[in-house]
Design a protein around this motif. Structure first.
Motif, PDB file in Angstrom:
ATOM      1  N   PRO A 247       0.809  -1.210   0.000  1.00  0.00           N
ATOM      2  CA  PRO A 247       0.000   0.000   0.000  1.00  0.00           C
ATOM      3  C   PRO A 247       0.847   1.267   0.000  1.00  0.00           C
ATOM      4  CG  PRO A 247      -0.864  -1.592   1.570  1.00  0.00           C
ATOM      5  CD  PRO A 247       0.459  -2.118   1.090  1.00  0.00           C
ATOM      6  N   GLU A 248       2.020   1.211   0.632  1.00  0.00           N
ATOM      7  CA  GLU A 248       2.887   2.389   0.642  1.00  0.00           C
ATOM      8  C   GLU A 248       3.330   2.746  -0.777  1.00  0.00           C
ATOM      9  OE1 GLU A 248       3.474   0.486   4.710  1.00  0.00           O
ATOM     10  OE2 GLU A 248       3.142  -0.143   2.662  1.00  0.00           O
TER      11      GLU A 248
ATOM     12  N   TYR B 283      -3.766  -5.601  12.523  1.00  0.00           N
ATOM     13  CA  TYR B 283      -4.216  -6.358  11.355  1.00  0.00           C
ATOM     14  C   TYR B 283      -3.479  -7.686  11.254  1.00  0.00           C
ATOM     15  CZ  TYR B 283      -7.124  -6.252   7.201  1.00  0.00           C
ATOM     16  OH  TYR B 283      -8.134  -6.491   6.290  1.00  0.00           O
ATOM     17  N   ASP B 284      -2.180  -7.658  11.468  1.00  0.00           N
ATOM     18  CA  ASP B 284      -1.394  -8.895  11.406  1.00  0.00           C
ATOM     19  C   ASP B 284      -1.857  -9.898  12.463  1.00  0.00           C
ATOM     20  OD1 ASP B 284       0.074  -7.904   9.321  1.00  0.00           O
ATOM     21  OD2 ASP B 284       1.809  -7.321  10.525  1.00  0.00           O
ATOM     22  N   ARG B 285      -2.114  -9.418  13.681  1.00  0.00           N
ATOM     23  CA  ARG B 285      -2.585 -10.324  14.734  1.00  0.00           C
ATOM     24  C   ARG B 285      -3.958 -10.895  14.379  1.00  0.00           C
ATOM     25  NH1 ARG B 285      -0.523  -6.364  18.315  1.00  0.00           N
ATOM     26  NH2 ARG B 285      -2.632  -5.654  18.842  1.00  0.00           N
ATOM     27  N   GLY B 286      -4.802 -10.056  13.847  1.00  0.00           N
ATOM     28  CA  GLY B 286      -6.132 -10.519  13.464  1.00  0.00           C
ATOM     29  C   GLY B 286      -6.092 -11.558  12.355  1.00  0.00           C
ATOM     30  N   LEU B 287      -5.238 -11.342  11.359  1.00  0.00           N
ATOM     31  CA  LEU B 287      -5.127 -12.323  10.275  1.00  0.00           C
ATOM     32  C   LEU B 287      -4.531 -13.631  10.773  1.00  0.00           C
ATOM     33  CD1 LEU B 287      -4.006 -10.288   7.120  1.00  0.00           C
ATOM     34  CD2 LEU B 287      -6.310 -10.949   7.837  1.00  0.00           C
ATOM     35  N   ARG B 288      -3.597 -13.556  11.697  1.00  0.00           N
ATOM     36  CA  ARG B 288      -3.047 -14.793  12.256  1.00  0.00           C
ATOM     37  C   ARG B 288      -4.140 -15.582  12.971  1.00  0.00           C
ATOM     38  NH1 ARG B 288       1.576 -11.636  13.499  1.00  0.00           N
ATOM     39  NH2 ARG B 288       0.919 -11.385  15.683  1.00  0.00           N
TER      40      ARG B 288
ATOM     41  N   SER C 262      -5.506  -6.769   3.023  1.00  0.00           N
ATOM     42  CA  SER C 262      -4.223  -6.445   3.645  1.00  0.00           C
ATOM     43  C   SER C 262      -3.155  -6.063   2.636  1.00  0.00           C
ATOM     44  CB  SER C 262      -3.729  -7.639   4.463  1.00  0.00           C
ATOM     45  OG  SER C 262      -3.316  -8.693   3.605  1.00  0.00           O
ATOM     46  N   GLY C 263      -3.389  -6.385   1.366  1.00  0.00           N
ATOM     47  CA  GLY C 263      -2.390  -6.083   0.335  1.00  0.00           C
ATOM     48  C   GLY C 263      -1.409  -7.192   0.076  1.00  0.00           C
ATOM     49  N   GLU C 264      -1.488  -8.294   0.833  1.00  0.00           N
ATOM     50  CA  GLU C 264      -0.631  -9.450   0.547  1.00  0.00           C
ATOM     51  C   GLU C 264      -1.017 -10.050  -0.804  1.00  0.00           C
ATOM     52  OE1 GLU C 264       1.882 -10.904   2.078  1.00  0.00           O
ATOM     53  OE2 GLU C 264       1.930  -9.781   3.951  1.00  0.00           O
ATOM     54  N   ASP C 265      -0.045 -10.540  -1.537  1.00  0.00           N
ATOM     55  CA  ASP C 265      -0.312 -11.174  -2.823  1.00  0.00           C
ATOM     56  C   ASP C 265      -1.246 -12.363  -2.597  1.00  0.00           C
ATOM     57  OD1 ASP C 265      -0.191 -12.761  -5.175  1.00  0.00           O
ATOM     58  OD2 ASP C 265       1.764 -11.918  -5.673  1.00  0.00           O
ATOM     59  N   PRO C 266      -2.457 -12.344  -3.196  1.00  0.00           N
ATOM     60  CA  PRO C 266      -3.416 -13.423  -2.936  1.00  0.00           C
ATOM     61  C   PRO C 266      -3.064 -14.738  -3.614  1.00  0.00           C
ATOM     62  CG  PRO C 266      -4.293 -11.935  -4.583  1.00  0.00           C
ATOM     63  CD  PRO C 266      -3.011 -11.314  -4.081  1.00  0.00           C
TER      64      PRO C 266
ATOM     65  N   ASN D 124      -7.292   2.019   5.860  1.00  0.00           N
ATOM     66  CA  ASN D 124      -5.929   2.545   5.954  1.00  0.00           C
ATOM     67  C   ASN D 124      -5.031   1.968   4.865  1.00  0.00           C
ATOM     68  OD1 ASN D 124      -5.606   4.172   8.681  1.00  0.00           O
ATOM     69  ND2 ASN D 124      -6.979   2.445   9.116  1.00  0.00           N
ATOM     70  N   TYR D 125      -5.367   0.770   4.377  1.00  0.00           N
ATOM     71  CA  TYR D 125      -4.587   0.150   3.303  1.00  0.00           C
ATOM     72  C   TYR D 125      -5.053   0.608   1.922  1.00  0.00           C
ATOM     73  CZ  TYR D 125      -2.652  -3.144   6.712  1.00  0.00           C
ATOM     74  OH  TYR D 125      -1.996  -3.714   7.782  1.00  0.00           O
ATOM     75  N   ARG D 126      -6.356   0.926   1.782  1.00  0.00           N
ATOM     76  CA  ARG D 126      -6.917   1.382   0.512  1.00  0.00           C
ATOM     77  C   ARG D 126      -6.619   0.419  -0.631  1.00  0.00           C
ATOM     78  NH1 ARG D 126      -5.284   5.562   3.584  1.00  0.00           N
ATOM     79  NH2 ARG D 126      -6.223   7.623   3.466  1.00  0.00           N
ATOM     80  N   PHE D 127      -6.676  -0.871  -0.340  1.00  0.00           N
ATOM     81  CA  PHE D 127      -6.260  -1.839  -1.344  1.00  0.00           C
ATOM     82  C   PHE D 127      -7.421  -2.406  -2.146  1.00  0.00           C
ATOM     83  CE2 PHE D 127      -4.737  -5.841  -3.035  1.00  0.00           C
ATOM     84  CZ  PHE D 127      -3.512  -5.475  -3.571  1.00  0.00           C
TER      85      PHE D 127
END
Length: 335
Positions: A15-16, A31-36, A68-72, A326-329
């Motif tokens: 996103p940056e 967000y990372d904790r939630g996805l885990r 999250s912007g991670e490559d799906p 916040n990610y706007r992805f």
């Protein structure tokens, strides 16, 4: 006839890099904790259990990963995304296109398919040997859209309620379906303008001059609901109907009362309020978003989950998606 246009596979990027803005550290950590948590609690069949469950909840969890912007396709959560999508498609009636036992589930599952379409490579979706016998994301999305359109045509109000055969409607269910249809249209699925116009007409009829939005049964059903006001503001925005006086009234009411809590349906309210403020008033969203980050930081459990009225998977996915602006992805999160 609903047709699909070609959609290229999107490769996610930071996103940056996309926006030149740094996502706040607290957001990234939450967000990372939630996805885990969602990753660790996903069932072997690709769904999530605990409280409310079904393709709508599975869809919201999948969207949280996508946002999250991670490559799906090759990122650290690509397997979770594929498993979740397979579960959603597997629940779909192959004839009618209906997903789940409620149009709520259908709407959120349709939104997940729309956000995945063009981003998740179908060639890697199904295990080797299964792909030729299973629906692709695009095929499943087209069926889901067709069911929503068919249901609306049967409805005298031009909207939706819990059953695809319902003759009444409410703004909550209708919001979930309409957002799904608008996301599908954005992804390349043909959605008739008439369907969008009829649904917007329903929301106009349910929006009072002061910006409050009724639940069902006409304007006589009014009572303050930030969730419903947020839903109306959001659908007017992403349908590009900011010219409407009803949009201006709903947005003004929302901004003037954005500190009101969501009551019993807090995560549902936060999910829609985040999007509505982001689309309607960027300055107000910036202020509200800072408060949201502080609020959710105190509420997130040690294992990364959030508690809510309908179970941890739903509360966690909706809370994360409230932060995901916040990610706007996601395409649906673009202004």
């Amino acid at each position: 006839m609903l047709t699909l246009t070609a959609a290229s596979v999107c490769v996610a990027q930071s996103p940056e890099l996309r926006f030149g803005e740094t996502v706040p550290r607290d957001v990234r950590e939450m967000y990372d904790r939630g996805l885990r948590y969602l990753s660790e609690t996903q069932a072997e069949d690709g769904g999530w259990e605990g409280g409310q469950q079904g393709p709508g909840v599975d869809g919201l969890c999948v969207i949280a990963f996508l946002a999250s912007g991670e490559d799906p396709n090759f990122g650290i959560y690509s397997n979770q995304i594929r498993k979740g999508l397979r579960k959603i498609i597997g629940t779909q009636d192959p004839t009618t296109g209906y997903m789940g036992n409620s149009m709520y589930h259908h709407g959120f599952a349709m939104l997940a398919l729309a956000e995945a379409y063009g981003a998740v490579d179908d060639r890697n979706l199904w295990p080797p040997g299964d792909a030729s016998t299973q629906r692709s994301i695009g095929e499943a999305l087209e069926l889901a859209v067709r069911l929503a359109i068919t249901s609306q045509k049967k409805n005298s109000l031009g909207a939706w309620r819990y059953s695809p055969e319902a003759q009444d409607a409410d703004t909550s269910v209708s919001g979930s379906i309409l957002v799904g249809l608008l996301a599908a249209r954005n992804s390349g699925v043909e959605v008739p303008d008439e369907a969008i116009d009829r649904a917007i007409g329903y929301f106009k009829s349910m929006t009072a001059n002061n910006g409050q939005v009724a639940y069902a049964g006409g304007l006589g059903g009014l009572n303050e609901s930030i969730a419903r006001i947020s839903i109306a503001t959001l659908v007017y925005s992403i349908a590009r109907r900011q010219d409407l006086t009803q949009y201006a009234a709903a947005k003004t009411y929302l901004v003037d009362n954005m500190d009101t809590t969501g009551g019993h349906y807090k995560e549902y309210t936060l999910y829609y309020e985040a999007q509505a403020l982001f689309q309607g008033d960027g300055e107000a969203w910036e202020k509200w978003n800072k408060q949201l980050i502080r609020k959710l930081k105190t509420e997130q459990q040690e294992n990364g989950s959030f508690d809510g009225s309908y179970g941890k998977p739903l509360a966690t996915s909706m809370s994360l998606l409230a932060l995901a602006l916040n990610y706007r992805f996601l395409p649906i999160y673009e202004r």
